[in-house]
Motif scaffolding. Structure first.
Motif, mmCIF file in Angstrom:
data_model
loop_
_atom_site.group_PDB
_atom_site.id
_atom_site.type_symbol
_atom_site.label_atom_id
_atom_site.label_comp_id
_atom_site.label_asym_id
_atom_site.label_seq_id
_atom_site.Cartn_x
_atom_site.Cartn_y
_atom_site.Cartn_z
ATOM 1 N N LEU B 143 -14.885 -18.693 30.865
ATOM 2 C CA LEU B 143 -13.458 -18.823 30.631
ATOM 3 C C LEU B 143 -12.992 -17.771 29.626
ATOM 4 O O LEU B 143 -11.984 -17.091 29.810
ATOM 5 C CB LEU B 143 -13.180 -20.228 30.087
ATOM 6 C CG LEU B 143 -11.763 -20.731 30.217
ATOM 7 C CD1 LEU B 143 -11.428 -20.970 31.671
ATOM 8 C CD2 LEU B 143 -11.596 -22.019 29.425
ATOM 9 N N TRP B 144 -13.780 -17.642 28.561
ATOM 10 C CA TRP B 144 -13.453 -16.676 27.518
ATOM 11 C C TRP B 144 -13.444 -15.266 28.099
ATOM 12 O O TRP B 144 -12.559 -14.463 27.817
ATOM 13 C CB TRP B 144 -14.468 -16.811 26.388
ATOM 14 C CG TRP B 144 -14.293 -15.860 25.251
ATOM 15 C CD1 TRP B 144 -15.238 -15.042 24.725
ATOM 16 C CD2 TRP B 144 -13.105 -15.657 24.477
ATOM 17 N NE1 TRP B 144 -14.724 -14.324 23.682
ATOM 18 C CE2 TRP B 144 -13.410 -14.681 23.511
ATOM 19 C CE3 TRP B 144 -11.811 -16.182 24.507
ATOM 20 C CZ2 TRP B 144 -12.476 -14.217 22.582
ATOM 21 C CZ3 TRP B 144 -10.879 -15.713 23.587
ATOM 22 C CH2 TRP B 144 -11.210 -14.756 22.638
ATOM 23 N N ALA B 145 -14.421 -14.974 28.944
ATOM 24 C CA ALA B 145 -14.479 -13.658 29.567
ATOM 25 C C ALA B 145 -13.232 -13.425 30.411
ATOM 26 O O ALA B 145 -12.661 -12.342 30.419
ATOM 27 C CB ALA B 145 -15.731 -13.544 30.422
ATOM 28 N N PRO B 151 -4.485 -10.364 31.644
ATOM 29 C CA PRO B 151 -3.544 -11.456 31.832
ATOM 30 C C PRO B 151 -3.978 -12.381 32.976
ATOM 31 O O PRO B 151 -4.305 -11.917 34.062
ATOM 32 C CB PRO B 151 -2.238 -10.732 32.162
ATOM 33 C CG PRO B 151 -2.637 -9.358 32.586
ATOM 34 C CD PRO B 151 -3.930 -9.050 31.928
ATOM 35 N N GLN B 152 -4.051 -13.633 32.675
ATOM 36 C CA GLN B 152 -4.408 -14.625 33.685
ATOM 37 C C GLN B 152 -3.251 -15.606 33.748
ATOM 38 O O GLN B 152 -2.674 -15.938 32.727
ATOM 39 C CB GLN B 152 -5.649 -15.405 33.246
ATOM 40 C CG GLN B 152 -6.910 -14.609 33.278
ATOM 41 C CD GLN B 152 -7.529 -14.644 34.660
ATOM 42 O OE1 GLN B 152 -7.466 -15.661 35.327
ATOM 43 N NE2 GLN B 152 -8.080 -13.536 35.081
ATOM 44 N N SER B 153 -2.956 -16.044 34.917
ATOM 45 C CA SER B 153 -1.896 -17.037 34.973
ATOM 46 C C SER B 153 -2.451 -18.352 34.458
ATOM 47 O O SER B 153 -3.609 -18.701 34.704
ATOM 48 C CB SER B 153 -1.396 -17.200 36.401
ATOM 49 O OG SER B 153 -2.346 -17.885 37.170
ATOM 50 N N LEU B 154 -1.627 -19.028 33.707
ATOM 51 C CA LEU B 154 -2.038 -20.306 33.123
ATOM 52 C C LEU B 154 -2.440 -21.260 34.239
ATOM 53 O O LEU B 154 -3.385 -22.027 34.128
ATOM 54 C CB LEU B 154 -0.878 -20.878 32.317
ATOM 55 C CG LEU B 154 -1.239 -22.044 31.401
ATOM 56 C CD1 LEU B 154 -2.194 -21.583 30.318
ATOM 57 C CD2 LEU B 154 0.013 -22.654 30.798
ATOM 58 N N GLY B 159 -6.244 -24.599 36.765
ATOM 59 C CA GLY B 159 -6.784 -24.996 38.065
ATOM 60 C C GLY B 159 -8.300 -25.019 38.036
ATOM 61 O O GLY B 159 -8.933 -25.955 38.500
ATOM 62 N N ARG B 160 -8.871 -23.994 37.446
ATOM 63 C CA ARG B 160 -10.327 -23.930 37.342
ATOM 64 C C ARG B 160 -10.866 -25.074 36.504
ATOM 65 O O ARG B 160 -11.837 -25.729 36.866
ATOM 66 C CB ARG B 160 -10.742 -22.615 36.687
ATOM 67 C CG ARG B 160 -10.770 -21.435 37.605
ATOM 68 C CD ARG B 160 -10.987 -20.182 36.801
ATOM 69 N NE ARG B 160 -12.394 -20.032 36.412
ATOM 70 C CZ ARG B 160 -13.286 -19.384 37.143
ATOM 71 N NH1 ARG B 160 -12.935 -18.855 38.295
ATOM 72 N NH2 ARG B 160 -14.520 -19.254 36.739
ATOM 73 N N LEU B 161 -10.211 -25.276 35.384
ATOM 74 C CA LEU B 161 -10.680 -26.327 34.487
ATOM 75 C C LEU B 161 -10.619 -27.690 35.168
ATOM 76 O O LEU B 161 -11.534 -28.500 35.074
ATOM 77 C CB LEU B 161 -9.823 -26.360 33.214
ATOM 78 C CG LEU B 161 -10.214 -25.364 32.141
ATOM 79 C CD1 LEU B 161 -9.244 -25.445 30.979
ATOM 80 C CD2 LEU B 161 -11.640 -25.634 31.659
#
Lengths: 348, 246
Positions: B143-145, B151-154, B159-161
């Motif tokens: 996740l940190w990577a 920029p990643q969409s929230l 969604g991944r989490l």
């Protein structure tokens, strides 16, 4: 009563505890005493040989040292452990111990005869496909498997239990192994293919002897559609259902190995990325009643077209009438109880 | 992708390195493609297995080391089993992975590297794998990577989490995840094994850290002077190249 060294491996003490419990129950019923190695360590699984060859051999070697002290035979039920221990044995000769995997161990003529004698409740009516996976078989140089492309030991075991063994050509196809964590989309793709092939072969369930195969097949079905939707390389295409292998046709002819001179800085060996995306289309398992598969709408019940994935030892214990199967079924992601009920087999 | 990094290798150096580590057979490949035809994962590869071998022979080291192929290989051993020239391609992939981490080549699939590091970190810490701890550490690192990557969409991140949480809960509810590690007594013995530190995941947290490099045993097999050089960078860069830099 014979005594055999036992190397359960991390999975059988964790995610695959039902494999461990059912194996112990079966061994007890067949008068086999399992002597678990004292203070064994992880074999390194796929991670060690991915990143560090030396670590991969040394981790497994320590267990070989323990195994030699424990006796002349060692049972390693996890396919990855079996493979790593065998590899270490080939790399560092001198450890005189016979390493067995579950299938070959029980398919040994003496033990098979004993098993046949003690079967109390033949599992008639259950149609299964045996799934051997990769690491119990390949490569034969390491595993000493007599028929790496068409193994039959589990078939023999299953026939002894009275189940109907269906023929399929995916016995030793890969489930994706440890990619499950980092690239679940790829595992989903491979497992979907396997489950479809099993359904087409008319199987009610899949039987395996590898904790990684069981977890991948079980989880990819249970978490199936939503996972595939979110992680798919590209959305499933029309007419893509039930086709089984979705292999690039151009592979045989076009992007050949004959190296063309590099043009415009791009590698002559890199095939166009566009196409890869198209071919990698991952389609989720169709819900029961859809698609061109045997989705068996009448029979599906709560299985929703999914196939339970059993460990071979679970079915052996069931046929021998030993152990506490109710505890094992509870741990499966695809609940096998509706299937067992339908086949008139006890679920308690 | 390959062109964006400066060439760090002389032509053919990789083949020499691989041969020094016991895989002389790569010379024998005559491109019959049996490996590629049996490979279950070609759909996710940029170079097909037979192309990797050919590229190696041609000295296209950069292309080989920065390919996805070496990281999406599942080590199913089909290629090695079927090769008519007895080339152990699955082992070749192992060696290429290790070589790529030893050099200044960012891995094409950083998450695969992070996972295997987390796994080995857990083995070093407890002597056996503690799945829950390993998965949590891996997920945090991945996740940190991702966050550092740009920029990643929230929505994508949550969604991944959510997806992970759903799977985690489903497994936990069925008793498939242990809550405590199963430690062995001779952890020290295990920590001294191998030659590479386990990387960023473990170095930051565990008190003992990854094995100190001084304790590591001499290189595997009889490697020539070629091999140890890539090891020096192994100690650090993979930590950074494990994803964030890309």
């Amino acid at each position: 009563m014979i005594q055999v060294g036992y190397y359960p491996g991390c999975a059988l003490h964790g995610t695959a505890a039902e494999f461990d419990e059912s194996l112990r129950a079966v061994c007890q019923a067949l008068d086999i005493a399992l002597a678990e190695l004292a203070d064994w360590n992880c074999c390194g699984a796929s991670s060690a040989h991915f990143l560090d060859d030396q670590l991969a051999v040394e981790l497994a070697e320590r267990n070989l040292q323990l195994a030699v002290q424990a006796g002349p035979e060692l049972l390693a039920p996890c396919a990855a452990c079996f493979h790593r221990l065998k590899t270490a044995q080939k790399h560092r000769p001198g450890y005189e111990v016979v390493i067995w995997h579950v299938n070959e161990f029980f398919a040994h003529p003496d033990r098979l005869a004993e098993l046949r004698r003690r079967v109390q409740r033949p599992l008639r009516g259950l149609a299964v496909v045996p799934y051997y996976g990769c690491l119990t078989q390949r490569q034969p140089k390491i595993t000493d498997a007599p028929q790496p492309e068409w193994p039959t030991s589990m078939d023999a075991l299953l026939e002894t239990l009275g189940v109907q063994v269906r023929r399929w050509s995916y016995k030793t196809d890969c489930c994706g192994g440890s990619l499950e964590v980092a690239r679940p989309d790829l595992v989903q793709h491979l497992c979907t293919r396997l489950v479809r092939a099993a359904q087409e072969a008319g199987a009610d369930c899949i039987v395996t002897a590898c904790p990684m195969c069981q977890a991948n097949l079980d989880i990819s079905q249970a978490m199936g559609s939503p996972m595939a939707e979110k992680t798919a390389l590209s959305p499933p295409r029309e007419g893509d259902k039930g086709e089984g292998v979705n292999f690039p046709l151009s592979l045989a002819g076009e992007d050949g190995p004959r190296s063309r001179p590099a043009e415009g800085g791009s590698s002559p060996l890199s095939p166009p990325r566009e196409r890869d995306k198209g071919e990698g289309a991952i389609s989720p398992l169709p819900p029961a009643g859809e698609g061109g598969l045997r989705s068996r709408p009448g029979e599906g019940g709560t299985l929703n077209g999914h196939l339970p994935v059993f460990y071979i030892t679970e079915l052996m214990a069931l046929a021998l009438g030993v152990g506490r199967p109710a505890r094992w079924w509870r741990r499966h992601m695809v609940d096998p109880r509706p299937l067992l009920e339908r086949k008139g087999l006890p679920t308690e | 992708m390959a062109s964006s990094f400066p060439a760090v290798l002389a032509q053919g150096a990789l083949q020499a390195a691989v041969e020094n580590r016991g895989l002389q057979a790569v010379r024998r490949c005559y491109q019959c493609r049996k490996c590629t035809n049996g490979c279950p994962l070609t759909f996710a590869m940029d170079l097909r297995p037979h192309q990797v071998v050919r590229a190696l022979q041609l000295g296209m080291d950069q292309e080989v080391l920065s390919a996805k192929t070496i990281w999406v290989c599942a080590a199913c051993q089909t290629c090695s089993t079927r090769c008519p020239n007895d080339i152990d391609i699955a082992h070749l992939m192992d060696l290429l992975r290790q070589e790529s981490l030893g050099r200044v080549v960012p891995p094409a699939e950083p998450e695969v590297v992070l996972f295997h590091r987390a796994f080995l970190g857990s083995v070093r810490r407890h002597g056996r794998v503690f799945e829950l701890g390993m998965l949590v550490r891996y997920k945090l690192a991945a996740l940190w990577a991702k966050v550092r990557n740009g920029p990643q969409s929230l929505k994508e991140l949550t969604g991944r989490l959510w997806q992970d949480a759903r799977l985690g809960w489903a497994m936990f509810r069925r008793g498939r995840l242990r809550l405590w590690p199963n430690r062995i007594r001779s952890k020290e013995h295990v920590r001294r094994m191998g030659r590479a530190p386990t990387g960023p995941l473990c170095s930051g947290r565990s008190s003992g850290g990854p094995t100190s490099p001084n304790l590591s045993v001499p290189p595997f097999d009889n490697q020539t002077a070629e091999a140890p050089t890539p090891e020096a960078p192994t100690a650090d860069p993979p930590g950074q190249t494990g994803g964030p830099q890309r």
